[in-house]
Scaffold this motif. Structure first.
Motif, PDB file in Angstrom:
ATOM      1  N   PHE A 214     -19.199 -22.965 -39.140  1.00  0.00           N
ATOM      2  CA  PHE A 214     -18.332 -21.845 -38.815  1.00  0.00           C
ATOM      3  C   PHE A 214     -16.867 -22.266 -38.875  1.00  0.00           C
ATOM      4  O   PHE A 214     -16.536 -23.432 -38.611  1.00  0.00           O
ATOM      5  N   GLN A 215     -16.037 -21.311 -39.196  1.00  0.00           N
ATOM      6  CA  GLN A 215     -14.591 -21.503 -39.156  1.00  0.00           C
ATOM      7  C   GLN A 215     -13.974 -20.394 -38.311  1.00  0.00           C
ATOM      8  O   GLN A 215     -14.377 -19.233 -38.384  1.00  0.00           O
ATOM      9  N   VAL A 216     -12.993 -20.782 -37.511  1.00  0.00           N
ATOM     10  CA  VAL A 216     -12.291 -19.810 -36.672  1.00  0.00           C
ATOM     11  C   VAL A 216     -11.294 -19.054 -37.536  1.00  0.00           C
ATOM     12  O   VAL A 216     -10.390 -19.649 -38.128  1.00  0.00           O
ATOM     13  N   VAL A 217     -11.439 -17.740 -37.621  1.00  0.00           N
ATOM     14  CA  VAL A 217     -10.568 -16.926 -38.472  1.00  0.00           C
ATOM     15  C   VAL A 217      -9.809 -15.875 -37.676  1.00  0.00           C
ATOM     16  O   VAL A 217      -9.045 -15.098 -38.257  1.00  0.00           O
ATOM     17  N   GLY A 218      -9.999 -15.830 -36.364  1.00  0.00           N
ATOM     18  CA  GLY A 218      -9.259 -14.878 -35.541  1.00  0.00           C
ATOM     19  C   GLY A 218      -9.392 -15.218 -34.075  1.00  0.00           C
ATOM     20  O   GLY A 218     -10.409 -15.789 -33.643  1.00  0.00           O
ATOM     21  N   PHE A 219      -8.353 -14.906 -33.305  1.00  0.00           N
ATOM     22  CA  PHE A 219      -8.345 -15.247 -31.879  1.00  0.00           C
ATOM     23  C   PHE A 219      -7.574 -14.170 -31.136  1.00  0.00           C
ATOM     24  O   PHE A 219      -6.363 -14.025 -31.310  1.00  0.00           O
ATOM     25  N   GLU A 220      -8.301 -13.377 -30.359  1.00  0.00           N
ATOM     26  CA  GLU A 220      -7.686 -12.291 -29.603  1.00  0.00           C
ATOM     27  C   GLU A 220      -7.913 -12.497 -28.113  1.00  0.00           C
ATOM     28  O   GLU A 220      -8.870 -13.169 -27.708  1.00  0.00           O
ATOM     29  N   VAL A 221      -7.045 -11.924 -27.315  1.00  0.00           N
ATOM     30  CA  VAL A 221      -7.152 -12.046 -25.868  1.00  0.00           C
ATOM     31  C   VAL A 221      -6.837 -10.697 -25.229  1.00  0.00           C
ATOM     32  O   VAL A 221      -5.951  -9.968 -25.688  1.00  0.00           O
ATOM     33  N   THR A 222      -7.589 -10.383 -24.202  1.00  0.00           N
ATOM     34  CA  THR A 222      -7.320  -9.194 -23.387  1.00  0.00           C
ATOM     35  C   THR A 222      -7.057  -9.664 -21.966  1.00  0.00           C
ATOM     36  O   THR A 222      -7.970 -10.172 -21.297  1.00  0.00           O
ATOM     37  N   PRO A 223      -5.821  -9.559 -21.475  1.00  0.00           N
ATOM     38  CA  PRO A 223      -5.497 -10.052 -20.131  1.00  0.00           C
ATOM     39  C   PRO A 223      -5.886  -9.051 -19.053  1.00  0.00           C
ATOM     40  O   PRO A 223      -5.780  -7.834 -19.248  1.00  0.00           O
ATOM     41  N   CYS A 224      -6.331  -9.559 -17.934  1.00  0.00           N
ATOM     42  CA  CYS A 224      -6.731  -8.708 -16.814  1.00  0.00           C
ATOM     43  C   CYS A 224      -6.205  -9.291 -15.503  1.00  0.00           C
ATOM     44  O   CYS A 224      -6.103 -10.516 -15.357  1.00  0.00           O
ATOM     45  N   SER A 225      -5.906  -8.422 -14.594  1.00  0.00           N
ATOM     46  CA  SER A 225      -5.591  -8.816 -13.223  1.00  0.00           C
ATOM     47  C   SER A 225      -6.748  -8.334 -12.351  1.00  0.00           C
ATOM     48  O   SER A 225      -6.983  -7.126 -12.217  1.00  0.00           O
ATOM     49  N   VAL A 226      -7.505  -9.287 -11.778  1.00  0.00           N
ATOM     50  CA  VAL A 226      -8.763  -8.964 -11.097  1.00  0.00           C
ATOM     51  C   VAL A 226      -8.780  -9.598  -9.708  1.00  0.00           C
ATOM     52  O   VAL A 226      -8.431 -10.775  -9.553  1.00  0.00           O
ATOM     53  N   ARG A 227      -9.192  -8.830  -8.748  1.00  0.00           N
ATOM     54  CA  ARG A 227      -9.401  -9.377  -7.401  1.00  0.00           C
ATOM     55  C   ARG A 227     -10.894  -9.660  -7.230  1.00  0.00           C
ATOM     56  O   ARG A 227     -11.699  -8.740  -7.155  1.00  0.00           O
ATOM     57  N   HIS A 228     -11.242 -10.940  -7.195  1.00  0.00           N
ATOM     58  CA  HIS A 228     -12.643 -11.313  -7.047  1.00  0.00           C
ATOM     59  C   HIS A 228     -13.090 -11.032  -5.610  1.00  0.00           C
ATOM     60  O   HIS A 228     -12.464 -11.510  -4.655  1.00  0.00           O
ATOM     61  N   PRO A 229     -14.189 -10.277  -5.440  1.00  0.00           N
ATOM     62  CA  PRO A 229     -14.560  -9.820  -4.087  1.00  0.00           C
ATOM     63  C   PRO A 229     -15.146 -10.913  -3.188  1.00  0.00           C
ATOM     64  O   PRO A 229     -14.784 -11.025  -2.023  1.00  0.00           O
TER      65      PRO A 229
END
Length: 660
Positions: A214-229
């Motif tokens: 495999f070769q890495v051809v894309g890298f995306e990120v979705t940031p979240c602010s989460v309060r772990h219960p």
């Protein structure tokens, strides 16, 4: 993001192949050379994520990733070796605690929980959030990209914010959802084409992918602010353990205050993609506003056509007619007409009189040749695709090395011009030394002052002391000796012979109706009209973090700029000679070099209207300092083009006049 690299040639065969398959840089596909950049991974192989400096368009001051209370890797912080360009741009690449396994999806992975935030840490976090700092993270040298919705369009943006503020509360990004796009190759061990050359796929591994790589051809990120219960359950976890309850990005946000603890976690999802290795940078290099670039070129062509009309239709016809009539007369008639002659023919005995501050003129022409050569070669390489975004900082490194080695050309031109003006080679060593120290010394001084400001702000953009010693060593061990060598060759070369003799007594210059310098300064508007559109994109790339990779357009604009500078300087020189002003040397330089004034004024306009969010006196000082250095470099380059063209024109013009 630093784009471009000079990649080492592995053999002459590779050079030949590159010249055949290189495509103009105005396209969106990057051109890659065969070599170590192409990486293939097997199933379940560990992938390491790297982090870069925190950056912001608000302050332009980069800071280290671990200057904030982020989780640190188990093996400790490790700095990745950086090249000269990365150091100069303030990059600071380090390892991170994020660990992936190729083609293995993982969710709710625990990283760490920080200690209780103290007042100083909370203050720094709030300051970074207020200044809109972005976290820059990379996988296999691909920066993480996220998409922001702007109306009906999704705009790509590299990195993710440190946090955000709502209702006077500050929330931090503590959970990241990564998406890694991979391209699968079958039949490992066979030779396949990658678009850049031939490569051999290594034997696969793992239970599910024994015949795949495999070769890495894309890298995306979705940031979240989460309060772990469940804080109690989380407190018992070790790094990379799975959190029992799934992380919900739509749940409560983690807004912090003094005394709070922050838990960091992440998800990673692998998605197979048809995108191949040579096209993996398309999302970053996608050219926007192509019509604007074409408009810039057409606008420049109109300016060139207008000036060419003046030069070839009016000017050359007039000069040719005057010369023909003058040369058809016998010597006695010429002598009788001498008193009735007007215009440029009257300054034949003064046109090659040595200008004031001749040494300074020779020095700046030498430095201008060096800067112009560096710019042309760099942009030409980039336009033909020899610069890969996979090697960060190498564009700037290549520019510096080119400048150093072009010192031999600068020394030759400056000393030969000095010998032409003085009719001998006396003092050529002094000229060569000044060429080697003039522009680099000014640049070094500006960088030193700005570096003190960065040191005071504890920014990673501050150059380490060791780098200053490296720059000084490169300066005095490469540039200075080569400049002196070029000066030696210039002193040995035959001086350019003037076609006419210079009178002992200078001719009086008639009083002009208007200041000649006013016309010279106004001439800079035409070259500025050629480059101001591309200048906007370049400024946006430098100060707003946007990617600039349309070097094909840039090279065309550079060629047009050279033509416009040459035409403007020639026309202005001819106009001055026509009013019997023989002091053309400096005026021909500033006729085209005055474009730097408008470049600096544009930089001020850009600061006021496009960088309205720029805050802090240090950031403003950095911007102004680099803008002054940029304008000064442009003045030397464009002024040199205009002067050399005017010198050739005056020499050619008066070589046609047969006067003893």
């Amino acid at each position: 993001m630093q784009m471009g690299s000079f990649v080492a040639m592995q053999s002459p065969a590779w050079l030949f192949a590159m010249l055949i398959v290189a495509v103009c840089g105005s396209g969106v596909n990057a051109f890659y050379l065969p070599g170590s950049y192409m990486r293939k991974f097997v199933y379940n192989e560990s992938l390491s994520v790297m982090v870069n400096s925190l950056t912001s368009i608000e302050t332009e001051l980069p800071f280290g990733y671990y200057s904030l209370p982020y989780c640190k890797p188990q093996e400790g912080e490790k700095h990745i070796p950086e090249n000269l360009g990365e150091l100069l741009m303030g990059d600071r690449i380090e390892n991170s605690p994020y660990k992936f396994h190729m083609n293995v999806n993982e969710s709710s992975i625990f990283l760490c929980t920080t200690t209780k935030l103290n007042a100083d840490t909370v203050k720094v976090l709030k300051q970074r959030i207020n200044d809109l700092y972005q976290v820059n993270i990379m996988l296999d040298n691909l920066p993480a990209i996220r998409y922001i919705k702007a109306g009906d369009v999704m705009l790509p943006w590299t990195g993710f914010p440190v946090g955000f503020s709502e209702d006077k509360q500050y929330c931090i990004i503590n959970h990241l959802k990564f998406t890694v796009y991979i391209h699968e190759y079958q039949d490992t061990g066979t030779v396949i084409g990658t678009g850049d050359g031939l490569d051999v796929i290594v034997t696969g591994g793992g239970n599910n992918s024994a015949t795949s790589a495999f070769q890495v051809v894309g890298f995306e990120v979705t940031p979240c602010s989460v309060r772990h219960p469940d804080k109690d359950a989380i407190s018992k976890l070790n790094m990379y353990d799975k959190i029992s309850s799934p992380v919900d990005c739509e749940g409560a946000q983690l807004c912090f205050k003094e005394g709070d603890q922050i838990t960091f976690s992440y998800d990673v999802n692998f998605v197979k993609s048809d995108t191949r290795w040579p096209s993996r940078w398309d999302a970053y290099l996608k050219m926007e506003g192509a019509r604007v670039h074409w408009f810039s070129i057409l606008n420049s062509l109109m300016v060139i056509t207008f000036l060419a009309g003046i030069v070839f239709v009016i000017f050359l016809r007039t000069v040719r007619r005057d010369l023909t009539k003058y040369e058809d007369l016998d010597k006695e008639t010429q002598a009788q007409m001498t008193e009735e002659l007007s215009g440029w023919k009257l300054v034949v005995g003064d046109v090659f009189r040595a200008p004031q501050h001749a040494k300074l003129l020779c020095v700046i022409i030498g430095d201008g040749v060096q800067i112009t050569g560096m710019a042309v070669v760099t942009i030409l390489f980039a336009a033909f695709g020899f610069m890969s975004p996979a090697s960060r900082g190498m564009l700037l490194t290549g520019m510096i090395l080119l400048y150093l080695f072009l010192g031999i050309l600068a020394g030759y031109v400056a000393v030969r011009l000095w010998r032409t003006i003085q009719s001998d080679s006396t003092g050529w060593r002094s000229i060569a030394w000044r060429v080697a120290c003039f522009f680099p010394g000014i640049s070094f001084g500006i960088m030193l002052v700005l570096n003190f400001l960065l040191w005071g702000s504890k920014s990673t953009g501050a150059l380490p002391i060791s780098l200053f010693f490296i720059l000084i060593a490169l300066w005095f061990c490469i540039s200075v000796p080569l400049t002196l060598l070029g000066g030696y060759f210039g002193a040995k070369a035959e001086p350019i012979q003037y076609p006419v003799r210079t009178n002992q007594i200078p001719r009086e210059i008639p009083k002009q109706k208007y200041p000649s310098w006013l016309l010279v300064l106004g001439a800079g508007t035409l070259p500025f009209g050629t480059l101001f559109i591309e200048l906007f994109f370049i400024m946006s790339s430098i100060w707003l973090g946007r990617v600039y990779y349309v070097f094909g357009f840039l090279f065309v604009v550079l060629v047009l700029l050279v033509i416009v500078c040459a035409e403007v300087s020639v026309v202005l020189t001819y106009m001055h000679l026509c009013v019997e002003d023989w002091r053309w040397w400096w005026k021909s330089f500033f006729a085209s070099g005055s474009v730097a004034i408008y470049v600096f004024l544009y930089a001020l306009n850009y600061l006021v209207f496009d960088l309205r969010s720029l805050s802090g006196s240090i950031s403003t000082a950095l911007y102004l300092g680099y803008s002054i250095l940029m304008a000064f470099s442009i003045m030397l380059a464009t002024g040199t083009i205009g002067f050399l063209m005017s010198f050739w024109f005056v020499h050619y013009l008066f070589s046609s006049v047969k006067i003893d």
